[in-house]
Design a protein around this motif. Structure first.
Motif, PDB file in Angstrom:
ATOM      1  N   PHE A  93       4.301  -9.873 -24.876  1.00 54.51           N
ATOM      2  CA  PHE A  93       3.601 -10.143 -23.531  1.00 54.51           C
ATOM      3  C   PHE A  93       4.436 -11.223 -22.538  1.00 54.51           C
ATOM      4  CE2 PHE A  93       0.563 -12.853 -20.881  1.00 54.51           C
ATOM      5  CZ  PHE A  93      -0.065 -11.599 -20.017  1.00 54.51           C
ATOM      6  N   ILE A  94       5.153 -11.866 -23.048  1.00 51.10           N
ATOM      7  CA  ILE A  94       5.914 -12.813 -22.334  1.00 51.10           C
ATOM      8  C   ILE A  94       7.021 -12.060 -21.641  1.00 51.10           C
ATOM      9  CG2 ILE A  94       7.645 -14.897 -22.705  1.00 51.10           C
ATOM     10  CD1 ILE A  94       5.799 -15.641 -24.999  1.00 51.10           C
ATOM     11  N   LEU A  95       7.809 -11.178 -22.391  1.00 54.37           N
ATOM     12  CA  LEU A  95       8.811 -10.518 -22.168  1.00 54.37           C
ATOM     13  C   LEU A  95       8.636  -9.159 -21.480  1.00 54.37           C
ATOM     14  CD1 LEU A  95      11.219 -11.332 -24.939  1.00 54.37           C
ATOM     15  CD2 LEU A  95      11.027 -12.742 -23.015  1.00 54.37           C
TER      16      LEU A  95
ATOM     17  N   LYS B  55      15.971  -8.083  -9.186  1.00 56.50           N
ATOM     18  CA  LYS B  55      15.400  -8.789 -10.205  1.00 56.50           C
ATOM     19  C   LYS B  55      15.562  -9.939 -10.439  1.00 56.50           C
ATOM     20  CE  LYS B  55      17.206  -4.230 -11.815  1.00 56.50           C
ATOM     21  NZ  LYS B  55      16.181  -3.296 -11.434  1.00 56.50           N
ATOM     22  N   THR B  56      14.580 -10.906  -9.922  1.00 60.74           N
ATOM     23  CA  THR B  56      14.745 -12.259 -10.058  1.00 60.74           C
ATOM     24  C   THR B  56      13.728 -13.121 -10.700  1.00 60.74           C
ATOM     25  OG1 THR B  56      13.526 -12.602  -8.102  1.00 60.74           O
ATOM     26  CG2 THR B  56      15.910 -12.234  -7.834  1.00 60.74           C
ATOM     27  N   ILE B  57      14.101 -14.378 -11.157  1.00 56.71           N
ATOM     28  CA  ILE B  57      13.090 -15.218 -11.961  1.00 56.71           C
ATOM     29  C   ILE B  57      13.184 -16.544 -11.375  1.00 56.71           C
ATOM     30  CG2 ILE B  57      14.336 -15.585 -13.946  1.00 56.71           C
ATOM     31  CD1 ILE B  57      11.627 -15.463 -15.587  1.00 56.71           C
ATOM     32  N   SER B  58      12.177 -17.449 -11.010  1.00 59.04           N
ATOM     33  CA  SER B  58      12.481 -18.891 -10.513  1.00 59.04           C
ATOM     34  C   SER B  58      13.295 -19.721 -11.728  1.00 59.04           C
ATOM     35  CB  SER B  58      11.181 -19.197 -10.129  1.00 59.04           C
ATOM     36  OG  SER B  58      10.262 -19.381 -11.196  1.00 59.04           O
ATOM     37  N   PHE B  59      13.795 -20.595 -11.313  1.00 58.06           N
ATOM     38  CA  PHE B  59      14.304 -21.641 -12.381  1.00 58.06           C
ATOM     39  C   PHE B  59      13.156 -22.213 -13.365  1.00 58.06           C
ATOM     40  CE2 PHE B  59      15.955 -25.666 -13.780  1.00 58.06           C
ATOM     41  CZ  PHE B  59      17.002 -25.531 -14.188  1.00 58.06           C
TER      42      PHE B  59
ATOM     43  N   GLY C 121      10.128 -20.719 -13.797  1.00 56.73           N
ATOM     44  CA  GLY C 121       9.781 -19.435 -14.480  1.00 56.73           C
ATOM     45  C   GLY C 121      10.590 -19.093 -15.828  1.00 56.73           C
ATOM     46  N   CYS C 122      12.015 -19.468 -15.683  1.00 56.67           N
ATOM     47  CA  CYS C 122      13.063 -19.045 -16.648  1.00 56.67           C
ATOM     48  C   CYS C 122      12.723 -20.052 -17.760  1.00 56.67           C
ATOM     49  CB  CYS C 122      14.355 -19.136 -15.863  1.00 56.67           C
ATOM     50  SG  CYS C 122      15.799 -18.327 -17.214  1.00 56.67           S
ATOM     51  N   SER C 123      12.435 -21.202 -17.590  1.00 50.76           N
ATOM     52  CA  SER C 123      12.399 -22.536 -18.468  1.00 50.76           C
ATOM     53  C   SER C 123      11.109 -22.060 -19.387  1.00 50.76           C
ATOM     54  CB  SER C 123      12.402 -23.714 -17.710  1.00 50.76           C
ATOM     55  OG  SER C 123      11.434 -23.819 -17.124  1.00 50.76           O
ATOM     56  N   ILE C 124      10.020 -21.661 -18.708  1.00 49.73           N
ATOM     57  CA  ILE C 124       8.815 -21.315 -19.167  1.00 49.73           C
ATOM     58  C   ILE C 124       9.112 -20.325 -20.125  1.00 49.73           C
ATOM     59  CG2 ILE C 124       6.525 -20.396 -18.900  1.00 49.73           C
ATOM     60  CD1 ILE C 124       6.552 -22.324 -16.338  1.00 49.73           C
ATOM     61  N   GLN C 125       9.544 -19.125 -19.904  1.00 50.15           N
ATOM     62  CA  GLN C 125      10.066 -17.968 -20.476  1.00 50.15           C
ATOM     63  C   GLN C 125      10.783 -18.214 -21.721  1.00 50.15           C
ATOM     64  OE1 GLN C 125      12.541 -14.539 -19.286  1.00 50.15           O
ATOM     65  NE2 GLN C 125      10.824 -13.453 -18.883  1.00 50.15           N
ATOM     66  N   MET C 126      11.771 -18.997 -21.551  1.00 49.40           N
ATOM     67  CA  MET C 126      12.540 -19.314 -22.605  1.00 49.40           C
ATOM     68  C   MET C 126      11.748 -20.161 -23.823  1.00 49.40           C
ATOM     69  SD  MET C 126      16.008 -21.301 -23.041  1.00 49.40           S
ATOM     70  CE  MET C 126      16.867 -20.303 -22.085  1.00 49.40           C
ATOM     71  N   PHE C 127      10.802 -21.325 -23.189  1.00 47.31           N
ATOM     72  CA  PHE C 127      10.194 -21.996 -24.235  1.00 47.31           C
ATOM     73  C   PHE C 127       9.136 -20.888 -24.955  1.00 47.31           C
ATOM     74  CE2 PHE C 127       6.039 -24.040 -24.732  1.00 47.31           C
ATOM     75  CZ  PHE C 127       6.339 -24.870 -25.773  1.00 47.31           C
ATOM     76  N   SER C 128       8.541 -19.931 -24.247  1.00 52.82           N
ATOM     77  CA  SER C 128       7.467 -19.349 -24.747  1.00 52.82           C
ATOM     78  C   SER C 128       7.974 -18.305 -25.715  1.00 52.82           C
ATOM     79  CB  SER C 128       6.471 -18.450 -23.646  1.00 52.82           C
ATOM     80  OG  SER C 128       6.058 -19.561 -22.624  1.00 52.82           O
ATOM     81  N   PHE C 129       8.946 -17.439 -25.410  1.00 56.67           N
ATOM     82  CA  PHE C 129       9.544 -16.722 -26.417  1.00 56.67           C
ATOM     83  C   PHE C 129      10.058 -17.457 -27.625  1.00 56.67           C
ATOM     84  CE2 PHE C 129      13.667 -15.131 -27.886  1.00 56.67           C
ATOM     85  CZ  PHE C 129      13.354 -13.624 -28.213  1.00 56.67           C
TER      86      PHE C 129
END
Length: 308
Positions: free
Chosen positions: A75-77, A90-94, A96-104
């Motif tokens: 769901f995260i990815l 295809k972008t992601i905020s700074f 948002g990127c940190s949240i995605q990495m942490f969650s994954f």
């Protein structure tokens, strides 16, 4: 100049599927179908385990936790990846990127420790069957899952903090389809050997230590199985562990290739391919292994469907 650099790093641009521009719509439909099937099957697994009292055992309690962790990291990815397959930019905020990495990382590391917990459960069931209900009581099971999640949380928090405290002043083009450690580190202006070492050690902690615990469990399990006089008994004992072993080999094989090899061997195209299988195909494969090979679970699913 500082203001320009800061502006550049407000977002990252994903280039993971840039070489497959003509296939992106086809990939969207294929990945969407796999994702929906995976979500639906995970929901059925959790739903069946919760409702069928025959499945209120430690093994299925841990299986439900494994399904939850797989649901979380897909769901995260995957939804973001699906949107990007149809988007021009295809972008992601700074942030948002940190949240995605942490969650994954949290979901993936918890998944690794849960597999180790399941190995311990098999060890107790086969090597100490008379004391199984005492050693694997409800409180112990909840505590083991909580410990797995706590280890995953710690690893993901420390790793993400180390990565995103680095200065980013160069390119913002991320050669991947999500914010994984190696692609993001490549964009950092500089990162010390200490940071790389700490991140590598955390990878060892999240992968090698659980794998060693699983190996120790299975050394004792195999030793106990070989002592069973009946070949039918040996087959039954081993068949209860086969699904777990298959999932362990696939999970640790993919994860070790991505996170534990020397960074000099890093290849963005290889990592993208392995990550696609790891985030989309592996959860589907795990579901097939656990649900299709398990007669008890299939019977419980049919009972649950009839009752509802």
């Amino acid at each position: 100049m500082e203001w320009v650099n800061e502006t550049l790093m407000r977002e990252f641009v994903f280039l993971g599927f840039s070489s497959l521009a003509g296939l992106q719509r086809l990939l969207f439909f294929v990945f969407l179908l796999i994702y929906l099937f995976t979500l639906g099957t995970n929901a059925i697994i959790i739903f069946t385990i919760v409702l069928d009292r025959a499945l209120h055992t430690p093994m299925y309690f841990f299986l439900a936790g494994l399904s939850c962790s797989e649901t979380c990291y897909t769901f995260i990815l995957v939804p973001k990846m699906l949107v990007d397959l149809l988007a021009q930019k295809k972008t992601i905020s700074f942030l948002g990127c940190s949240i995605q990495m942490f969650s994954f990382l949290f979901s993936g590391c918890s998944h690794s420790f849960l597999l180790a917990v399941m190995g311990y459960d098999h060890y107790v069931a086969i090597c100490n069957p008379l004391h199984y209900t005492v050693l694997m009581g409800y409180g112990v099971c909840v505590g083991l899952v909580a410990a797995a999640c706590a280890c995953g949380f710690t690893v993901s928090l420390v790793t993400t903090s180390l990565v995103f405290h680095l200065p980013f002043h160069s390119s913002n083009q991320l050669h991947h389809f999500f914010c994984d450690i190696s692609p993001v580190l490549k964009l950092a202006s500089h990162h010390s050997h200490l940071s790389q070492l700490v991140i590598f050690m955390l990878g060892v902690f999240a992968l090698i230590i659980p794998l060693l615990l699983i190996l120790v469990s299975y050394i004792h399990i195999i030793s106990a199985i070989l002592k069973i006089p009946s070949s039918v008994g040996r087959y039954k004992a081993f068949s209860t562990c086969a699904s777990h072993l298959i999932v362990v080999i696939v999970h640790y094989g993919c994860a070790s290739f991505i996170y534990l090899r020397p960074k000099s061997n890093y290849s963005s195209s290889q990592d993208t391919l392995i990550s696609v299988s790891y985030t989309i195909l592996t959860p589907l494969f795990n579901l097939m292994v656990y649900s299709l090979r398990n007669k008890e679970f299939k019977s419980a699913t049919r009972r649950t469907m009839v009752q509802t």
